[in-house]
Write an enzyme that holds these catalytic residues in place. Structure first.
Site, PDB file in Angstrom:
ATOM      1  N   HIS A 124       0.816  -1.216   0.000  1.00 32.76           N
ATOM      2  CA  HIS A 124       0.000   0.000   0.000  1.00 32.76           C
ATOM      3  C   HIS A 124       0.847   1.263   0.000  1.00 32.76           C
ATOM      4  CE1 HIS A 124      -3.488  -2.537   1.867  1.00 32.76           C
ATOM      5  NE2 HIS A 124      -3.320  -2.765   0.596  1.00 32.76           N
ATOM      6  N   CYS A 135       6.471  12.886 -13.509  1.00 28.67           N
ATOM      7  CA  CYS A 135       7.804  12.426 -13.929  1.00 28.67           C
ATOM      8  C   CYS A 135       8.411  11.418 -12.962  1.00 28.67           C
ATOM      9  CB  CYS A 135       8.744  13.623 -14.106  1.00 28.67           C
ATOM     10  SG  CYS A 135       9.255  14.378 -12.563  1.00 28.67           S
ATOM     11  N   CYS A 160       9.603  19.146 -12.745  1.00 33.37           N
ATOM     12  CA  CYS A 160       8.601  19.525 -13.755  1.00 33.37           C
ATOM     13  C   CYS A 160       7.457  20.342 -13.179  1.00 33.37           C
ATOM     14  CB  CYS A 160       8.069  18.275 -14.454  1.00 33.37           C
ATOM     15  SG  CYS A 160       6.877  17.357 -13.448  1.00 33.37           S
ATOM     16  N   ASN A 223      -2.340 -13.267  15.387  1.00 31.08           N
ATOM     17  CA  ASN A 223      -3.303 -12.173  15.309  1.00 31.08           C
ATOM     18  C   ASN A 223      -4.237 -12.237  16.514  1.00 31.08           C
ATOM     19  OD1 ASN A 223      -4.161  -9.907  13.674  1.00 31.08           O
ATOM     20  ND2 ASN A 223      -6.081 -11.010  13.363  1.00 31.08           N
ATOM     21  N   ASP A 240      -0.610 -11.405  21.366  1.00 31.31           N
ATOM     22  CA  ASP A 240       0.034 -10.142  21.023  1.00 31.31           C
ATOM     23  C   ASP A 240       1.293 -10.379  20.178  1.00 31.31           C
ATOM     24  OD1 ASP A 240       1.445  -7.656  21.145  1.00 31.31           O
ATOM     25  OD2 ASP A 240       0.249  -7.154  22.917  1.00 31.31           O
TER      26      ASP A 240
HETATM   27 ZN   LIG Z   1       7.851  16.017 -11.881  1.00 29.74          ZN
END
Ligand SMILES: [Zn+2]
Length: 254
Positions: A124, A135, A160, A223, A240
């Site tokens: 993620h 860019c 840019c 978990n 834990d």
């Molecule tokens: Zn850029």
């Protein structure tokens, strides 16, 4: 006093030690002990913030307003004193000792890297970076934040002048293709997989352990809550992560 699960931890450690290829998959539960709030659930980030304010369409439509809200959310998410906890340290140690080939994570806080993990695959993205959409120029999120706080909204690219975007994956955005492919390859090749602090309800994290299990990998689940994969796991520790992972690391040895 010995950990109540000592025998099962020893058995899991021996399977992990015997594996030629192994990986860990981590979710919000690994960062929670560091004080990073989860996104989902009762006390999650999305109970306080409007998810619609953080989707990619809003970023495109009004990047300045998006950034103002993002800075608020990020301050909550990554408090200045957020640090790796014993679960991060144990996983980094296992990777440094060659017992884990990589850490695949759903977390965007960069704490695995900070703990010294050798290879981290970020499904993620990472809220500690910002990238130009035009860019690809990248800078630290702290740098982007400083620019934004001095009134440069949205913060812009040095090359840019395009709007910088936090590297965390936003709603409506594809997951980074390279990271996803790498995670799938690792899962397919692994003989053992440690899954820690993930409820395994969000794709693609949910299917990675299932794919590994299909090819015969040993699944070690840590978990606090039940997961849909519990019945397919070889070891389930409903405990834990900051207790089980250091104990596992110790039991694996050098
Ligand atoms: Zn850029």
């Amino acid at each position: 006093m010995a950990h109540p699960d000592t025998d099962r931890i020893d058995a899991a450690a021996s399977d992990l030690r015997a594996a030629d290829a192994a990986l860990a998959l981590t979710g919000a539960g690994v960062s929670a002990p560091s004080g990073v709030p989860p996104f989902r659930g009762e006390d999650g980030v999305w109970s306080e913030y409007d998810p619609d304010a953080f989707d990619v369409w809003r970023f495109r439509r009004e990047p300045g307003a998006f950034w103002a809200d993002w800075l608020d959310l990020r301050a909550d998410l990554l408090d200045a004193d957020v640090e790796p906890n014993p679960a991060h340290d144990a996983l980094a140690d296992l990777s440094a000792a060659g017992h884990l080939d990589a850490l695949v994570t759903q977390n965007i806080d960069g704490l695995h890297q900070e703990a010294g993990a050798e290879e981290t695959v970020e499904l993620h993205g990472n809220a500690r970076r910002a990238t130009c959409r035009n860019c690809g120029w990248t800078t630290s999120a702290d740098d982007a934040r400083e620019r934004a706080e001095s009134g440069d909204l949205p913060p812009r690219c040095d090359v840019c002048d395009g709007a910088l975007k936090p590297d965390a994956v936003l709603f409506g955005e594809q997951l980074p293709r390279g990271a996803l492919a790498r995670a799938r390859d690792l899962a397919a090749d692994s003989d053992a997989m440690v899954v820690a602090g993930s409820s395994l309800t969000v794709e693609p994290a949910a299917s990675l352990p299932a794919e590994a299990a299909e090819t015969g990998a040993t699944l070690i689940l840590v978990n606090l809550e039940e997961t849909p994969l519990d019945s397919r796991a070889d070891y389930v520790f409903r405990a834990d992560v900051t207790e089980v992972l250091p104990a596992l690391r110790e039991a694996v040895g050098e």
